[in-house]
Design an enzyme around this catalytic site. Structure first.
Site, PDB file in Angstrom:
ATOM      1  N   TYR A 166     -21.916 -15.554 -26.773  1.00  0.00           N
ATOM      2  CA  TYR A 166     -22.595 -16.086 -27.962  1.00  0.00           C
ATOM      3  C   TYR A 166     -24.095 -15.803 -27.886  1.00  0.00           C
ATOM      4  O   TYR A 166     -24.704 -15.335 -28.867  1.00  0.00           O
ATOM      5  CB  TYR A 166     -22.330 -17.590 -28.088  1.00  0.00           C
ATOM      6  CG  TYR A 166     -22.922 -18.196 -29.339  1.00  0.00           C
ATOM      7  CD1 TYR A 166     -22.508 -17.776 -30.603  1.00  0.00           C
ATOM      8  CD2 TYR A 166     -23.905 -19.189 -29.266  1.00  0.00           C
ATOM      9  CE1 TYR A 166     -23.052 -18.337 -31.750  1.00  0.00           C
ATOM     10  CE2 TYR A 166     -24.452 -19.749 -30.409  1.00  0.00           C
ATOM     11  CZ  TYR A 166     -24.023 -19.318 -31.654  1.00  0.00           C
ATOM     12  OH  TYR A 166     -24.573 -19.873 -32.801  1.00  0.00           O
ATOM     13  N   LYS A 170     -26.381 -13.561 -30.444  1.00  0.00           N
ATOM     14  CA  LYS A 170     -27.510 -14.100 -31.215  1.00  0.00           C
ATOM     15  C   LYS A 170     -28.826 -13.447 -30.801  1.00  0.00           C
ATOM     16  O   LYS A 170     -29.753 -13.347 -31.615  1.00  0.00           O
ATOM     17  CB  LYS A 170     -27.555 -15.624 -31.082  1.00  0.00           C
ATOM     18  CG  LYS A 170     -26.417 -16.333 -31.827  1.00  0.00           C
ATOM     19  CD  LYS A 170     -26.449 -16.034 -33.329  1.00  0.00           C
ATOM     20  CE  LYS A 170     -25.458 -16.859 -34.125  1.00  0.00           C
ATOM     21  NZ  LYS A 170     -25.537 -16.635 -35.574  1.00  0.00           N
TER      22      LYS A 170
HETATM   23  P1  NDP Z   1     -19.145 -23.497 -39.313  1.00  0.00           P
HETATM   24  O1  NDP Z   1     -18.023 -23.176 -38.396  1.00  0.00           O
HETATM   25  O2  NDP Z   1     -19.154 -24.831 -39.970  1.00  0.00           O
HETATM   26  O3  NDP Z   1     -19.308 -22.377 -40.422  1.00  0.00           O
HETATM   27  C1  NDP Z   1     -19.168 -21.011 -40.109  1.00  0.00           C
HETATM   28  C2  NDP Z   1     -18.933 -20.236 -41.380  1.00  0.00           C
HETATM   29  O4  NDP Z   1     -18.803 -18.846 -41.043  1.00  0.00           O
HETATM   30  C3  NDP Z   1     -17.667 -20.650 -42.093  1.00  0.00           C
HETATM   31  O5  NDP Z   1     -17.940 -20.729 -43.473  1.00  0.00           O
HETATM   32  C4  NDP Z   1     -16.700 -19.528 -41.801  1.00  0.00           C
HETATM   33  O6  NDP Z   1     -15.838 -19.341 -42.916  1.00  0.00           O
HETATM   34  C5  NDP Z   1     -17.648 -18.357 -41.680  1.00  0.00           C
HETATM   35  N1  NDP Z   1     -17.052 -17.238 -40.965  1.00  0.00           N
HETATM   36  C6  NDP Z   1     -16.611 -17.182 -39.694  1.00  0.00           C
HETATM   37  N2  NDP Z   1     -16.090 -15.979 -39.420  1.00  0.00           N
HETATM   38  C7  NDP Z   1     -16.189 -15.249 -40.559  1.00  0.00           C
HETATM   39  C8  NDP Z   1     -15.824 -13.944 -40.932  1.00  0.00           C
HETATM   40  N3  NDP Z   1     -15.232 -13.099 -40.076  1.00  0.00           N
HETATM   41  N4  NDP Z   1     -16.081 -13.524 -42.193  1.00  0.00           N
HETATM   42  C9  NDP Z   1     -16.676 -14.353 -43.063  1.00  0.00           C
HETATM   43  N5  NDP Z   1     -17.055 -15.590 -42.782  1.00  0.00           N
HETATM   44  C10 NDP Z   1     -16.815 -16.039 -41.545  1.00  0.00           C
HETATM   45  O7  NDP Z   1     -20.455 -23.306 -38.417  1.00  0.00           O
HETATM   46  P2  NDP Z   1     -22.035 -23.347 -38.754  1.00  0.00           P
HETATM   47  O8  NDP Z   1     -22.294 -23.736 -40.140  1.00  0.00           O
HETATM   48  O9  NDP Z   1     -22.650 -24.122 -37.659  1.00  0.00           O
HETATM   49  O10 NDP Z   1     -22.399 -21.819 -38.520  1.00  0.00           O
HETATM   50  C11 NDP Z   1     -23.180 -21.055 -39.419  1.00  0.00           C
HETATM   51  C12 NDP Z   1     -24.117 -20.167 -38.632  1.00  0.00           C
HETATM   52  O11 NDP Z   1     -25.054 -20.984 -37.930  1.00  0.00           O
HETATM   53  C13 NDP Z   1     -23.419 -19.308 -37.579  1.00  0.00           C
HETATM   54  O12 NDP Z   1     -24.005 -18.022 -37.582  1.00  0.00           O
HETATM   55  C14 NDP Z   1     -23.751 -20.039 -36.277  1.00  0.00           C
HETATM   56  O13 NDP Z   1     -23.732 -19.182 -35.172  1.00  0.00           O
HETATM   57  C15 NDP Z   1     -25.145 -20.532 -36.598  1.00  0.00           C
HETATM   58  N6  NDP Z   1     -25.659 -21.622 -35.789  1.00  0.00           N
HETATM   59  C16 NDP Z   1     -24.953 -22.780 -35.619  1.00  0.00           C
HETATM   60  C17 NDP Z   1     -25.474 -23.800 -34.850  1.00  0.00           C
HETATM   61  C18 NDP Z   1     -24.728 -25.050 -34.596  1.00  0.00           C
HETATM   62  O14 NDP Z   1     -25.068 -25.779 -33.657  1.00  0.00           O
HETATM   63  N7  NDP Z   1     -23.737 -25.397 -35.395  1.00  0.00           N
HETATM   64  C19 NDP Z   1     -26.795 -23.686 -34.233  1.00  0.00           C
HETATM   65  C20 NDP Z   1     -27.450 -22.427 -34.476  1.00  0.00           C
HETATM   66  C21 NDP Z   1     -26.898 -21.451 -35.235  1.00  0.00           C
HETATM   67  P3  NDP Z   1     -14.290 -18.893 -42.843  1.00  0.00           P
HETATM   68  O15 NDP Z   1     -13.706 -19.492 -41.604  1.00  0.00           O
HETATM   69  O16 NDP Z   1     -13.741 -19.454 -44.116  1.00  0.00           O
HETATM   70  O17 NDP Z   1     -14.323 -17.396 -42.839  1.00  0.00           O
HETATM   71  C1  8X3 Z   2     -25.236 -23.078 -31.596  1.00  0.00           C
HETATM   72  C2  8X3 Z   2     -26.172 -23.773 -30.689  1.00  0.00           C
HETATM   73  O1  8X3 Z   2     -26.723 -24.243 -28.278  1.00  0.00           O
HETATM   74  O2  8X3 Z   2     -24.504 -24.856 -29.087  1.00  0.00           O
HETATM   75  O3  8X3 Z   2     -25.865 -21.963 -32.134  1.00  0.00           O
HETATM   76  O4  8X3 Z   2     -25.082 -22.559 -28.677  1.00  0.00           O
HETATM   77  S1  8X3 Z   2     -25.576 -23.849 -29.111  1.00  0.00           S
END
Ligand code: NDP
Ligand code: 8X3
Length: 266
Positions: A166, A170
């Site tokens: 991961y 990123k």
């Molecule tokens: P969620 O799991 O709630 O949302 C992730 C979204 O990405 C879903 O809508 C999912 O939709 C979509 N997704 C996953 N795989 C695919 C694919 N192959 N094609 C299209 N859509 C896809 O997580 P978050 O909202 O937390 O994540 C959003 C972003 O934020 C990500 O890039 C994550 O790495 C990043 N992030 C998250 C953090 C956290 O702590 N939660 C911290 C920092 C960054 P579906 O399954 O319907 O395709």
């Molecule tokens: C998700 C944040 O620290 O859980 O992007 O990897 S962490």
């Protein structure tokens, strides 16, 4: 006047978490005139979100839900070409779709988990950017050519145990974002990177293959960011004066100071 007015905004991963909240936040910030293209694999969730947005803000906002798996280059190629005419002029691309599977340490990382992580977070994000950029470049005429918002993570700035794939994905997003901003320097396209710390979404449930108890343990004793917190920053960045680029943002909940320094209440 509202700087978001009339914009067409494309969000990947809009079915859940940060992407879903970002769709609502844009709609609330410009209910009078906005077009949203919401994409993810779960089309039924997108359709529900579209209905809920219009119910909340009224039909000044037009919403187009489209099924799109960003890990599939072929689907991305077809997607842009098939956008209905009224949605073709994409002004804002929010590259948000992302995930990781597992928390294994090398050498126990499943090849499948590694592949889906890179295909979604890295290759998917780059393919989306390449598919949409020509639209923005064609429009580039001295003002407001478009915005590309890439969602990275604190994990892209600092490795942690069990996070290697991961974190690597990123870090790749961060490097791509940085290089892209330089490549586009002679255009008016803004390249915006946002790196959140802990946000409570479906992220950990997905990471632990649906194990909700394990996901909840990630957030035990801490108060993570909400997806709305990140959505507000995205919409803020897009809403700035055209000459202002919120280039590189790191955001944490108050208890967090790095990927590994977290204060947990006992
Ligand atoms: P969620 O799991 O709630 O949302 C992730 C979204 O990405 C879903 O809508 C999912 O939709 C979509 N997704 C996953 N795989 C695919 C694919 N192959 N094609 C299209 N859509 C896809 O997580 P978050 O909202 O937390 O994540 C959003 C972003 O934020 C990500 O890039 C994550 O790495 C990043 N992030 C998250 C953090 C956290 O702590 N939660 C911290 C920092 C960054 P579906 O399954 O319907 O395709
Ligand atoms: C998700 C944040 O620290 O859980 O992007 O990897 S962490």
């Amino acid at each position: 006047s509202n700087r978001l007015r009339g914009k067409t905004i494309l969000i990947t991963g809009a079915s859940s978490g940060i992407g879903r909240s970002t769709a609502f936040e844009f709609a609330r910030s410009c209910p009078e005139d906005l077009k949203l293209i919401l994409t993810a694999r779960r089309i039924n969730s997108l359709k529900q979100i579209a209905t809920d947005i219009i119910k909340e803000v009224g039909n000044g906002v037009k919403v187009l839900p489209v099924q799109l798996d960003v890990s599939d280059a072929e689907q991305i190629r077809g997607f842009v070409g098939n956008l209905p005419t009224e949605y073709k002029e994409v002004d804002v691309l929010v590259n948000n779709a992302g995930l990781v599977k597992g928390m294994a340490k090398a050498p126990d990382i499943a090849e499948e988990d590694m592949n889906i992580t890179f295909a979604t977070n890295v290759t998917g994000l780059i393919n989306m950017t390449q598919a949409v950029l020509p639209i923005m470049l064609k429009r580039n005429k001295g003002n407001g050519a478009g915005d590309i918002i890439n969602i990275g993570s604190i994990a892209g700035r600092e490795g942690y145990v069990g996070g290697s794939i991961y974190c690597a994905s990123k870090a790749a997003v961060r490097a791509f974002t940085d290089a892209l901003r330089k490549e586009l320097i002679s255009t008016r396209i803004r390249v915006i990177g946002i790196d959140p710390g802990q946000v409570e979404t479906e992220f950990s449930v997905v990471r632990f293959y649906g194990d909700k108890a394990r996901a909840d343990a990630v957030y035990a004793g801490v108060e993570p960011l909400t997806p709305e917190d990140v959505a507000e920053v995205i919409v803020f960045a897009v809403g700035r004066r055209e000459n202002v680029v919120i280039a590189d943002t790191l955001m944490f909940p108050n208890h967090q100071a790095s990927a590994t320094v977290l204060h947990r209440k006992p």
